[in-house]
Scaffold this motif. Structure first.
Motif, short mmCIF file in Angstrom:
data_model
loop_
_atom_site.label_atom_id
_atom_site.label_comp_id
_atom_site.label_asym_id
_atom_site.label_seq_id
_atom_site.Cartn_x
_atom_site.Cartn_y
_atom_site.Cartn_z
N TYR A 1 0.84 -1.20 0.00
CA TYR A 1 0.00 0.00 0.00
C TYR A 1 0.88 1.25 0.00
O TYR A 1 1.97 1.24 0.55
N GLY B 1 -12.79 -10.64 2.66
CA GLY B 1 -12.55 -9.21 2.84
C GLY B 1 -11.37 -8.90 3.72
O GLY B 1 -11.30 -7.82 4.31
N THR C 1 -8.02 -7.65 3.88
CA THR C 1 -7.23 -6.84 2.96
C THR C 1 -5.85 -6.48 3.50
O THR C 1 -5.40 -5.35 3.37
N GLY D 1 -6.48 -5.89 -1.20
CA GLY D 1 -7.18 -4.65 -0.91
C GLY D 1 -7.76 -4.01 -2.15
O GLY D 1 -8.92 -3.57 -2.17
N VAL D 2 -6.99 -3.98 -3.23
CA VAL D 2 -7.47 -3.36 -4.47
C VAL D 2 -8.60 -4.18 -5.09
O VAL D 2 -9.61 -3.62 -5.53
N GLU E 1 -11.79 -3.73 -3.04
CA GLU E 1 -12.38 -2.42 -3.30
C GLU E 1 -12.95 -2.36 -4.72
O GLU E 1 -13.96 -1.69 -4.97
N GLY F 1 -16.65 -3.06 -5.00
CA GLY F 1 -17.49 -1.92 -4.67
C GLY F 1 -17.48 -0.83 -5.72
O GLY F 1 -18.48 -0.13 -5.91
N LYS F 2 -16.36 -0.70 -6.41
CA LYS F 2 -16.25 0.31 -7.48
C LYS F 2 -16.81 -0.21 -8.81
O LYS F 2 -16.80 0.53 -9.78
#
Length: 179
Positions: A64, A95, A97, A103-104, A107, A110-111
């Motif tokens: 990150y 989930g 992350t 993590g990406v 996410e 959701g995106k």
């Protein structure tokens, strides 16, 4: 014309050693590729990382960024996570992350970024009940999971499939999602 951006993510399974060829194949299909790796996969490819950065024109990421740092990659039009290990698939579905890659992709659900994954797991791992639940969870979230007929078929521990890892299926699936 601006290229479409593909986040190509890999975890630590033997097909990750083929990632340079996969990047070239994706680029030939019109993708601007950003490469992300799990920490172990990054360690496996350590000496190749500078060359992979030259090939993609982007930093290879496995961690990150720090809060407040700018993102060094353009936004993704699609994500391909392959090879995806037993550990990566299960963490993603739960989930968890703790790694940049998971993590990406978590996410990304959701995106609503079109996402494909192809596991690389052996026949012993897939006997664990968590694996089938994880695959179903990801499919239920809209992720295309290339596992089973028409995708990755588990091999015996320590063996590779004679036909190799079916990278072309993963790249075809991404193309089909983003046309």
């Amino acid at each position: 014309m601006t290229s479409r951006v593909l986040y190509l993510f890999g975890s630590a399974a033997p097909p990750v050693f083929e990632v340079a060829r996969v990047i070239e194949d994706a680029q030939a299909r019109g993708w601007d590729v950003c490469l992300g790796l799990t920490p172990t996969a990054a360690r496996w490819l350590g000496e190749q990382l500078p060359g992979l950065e030259l090939l993609t024109g982007h930093p290879v990421r496995s961690e990150y960024k720090m809060p407040g740092e700018p993102d060094v990659w353009p936004p993704a039009d699609a994500i391909l996570l392959a090879p995806a290990t037993f550990n990566t698939i299960n963490h993603w579905a739960l989930g968890l992350t703790g790694t940049f890659v998971v993590g990406v992709v978590a996410e990304g659900i959701g995106k609503q970024i079109p996402t494909v994954t192809m596991p690389c797991v052996n026949a012993a791992y897939v006997q664990h009940p968590a694996f089938d639940r994880a695959v179903e969870t990801l499919r239920g979230a809209g992720v295309i999971v290339l596992y089973g007929e028409g995708g990755f078929m588990p091999n015996q521990p320590g063996e590779r499939r004679p036909e190799g890892f079916l990278w072309h299926l993963a790249l075809d699936a991404i193309a089909g999602l983003t046309l």
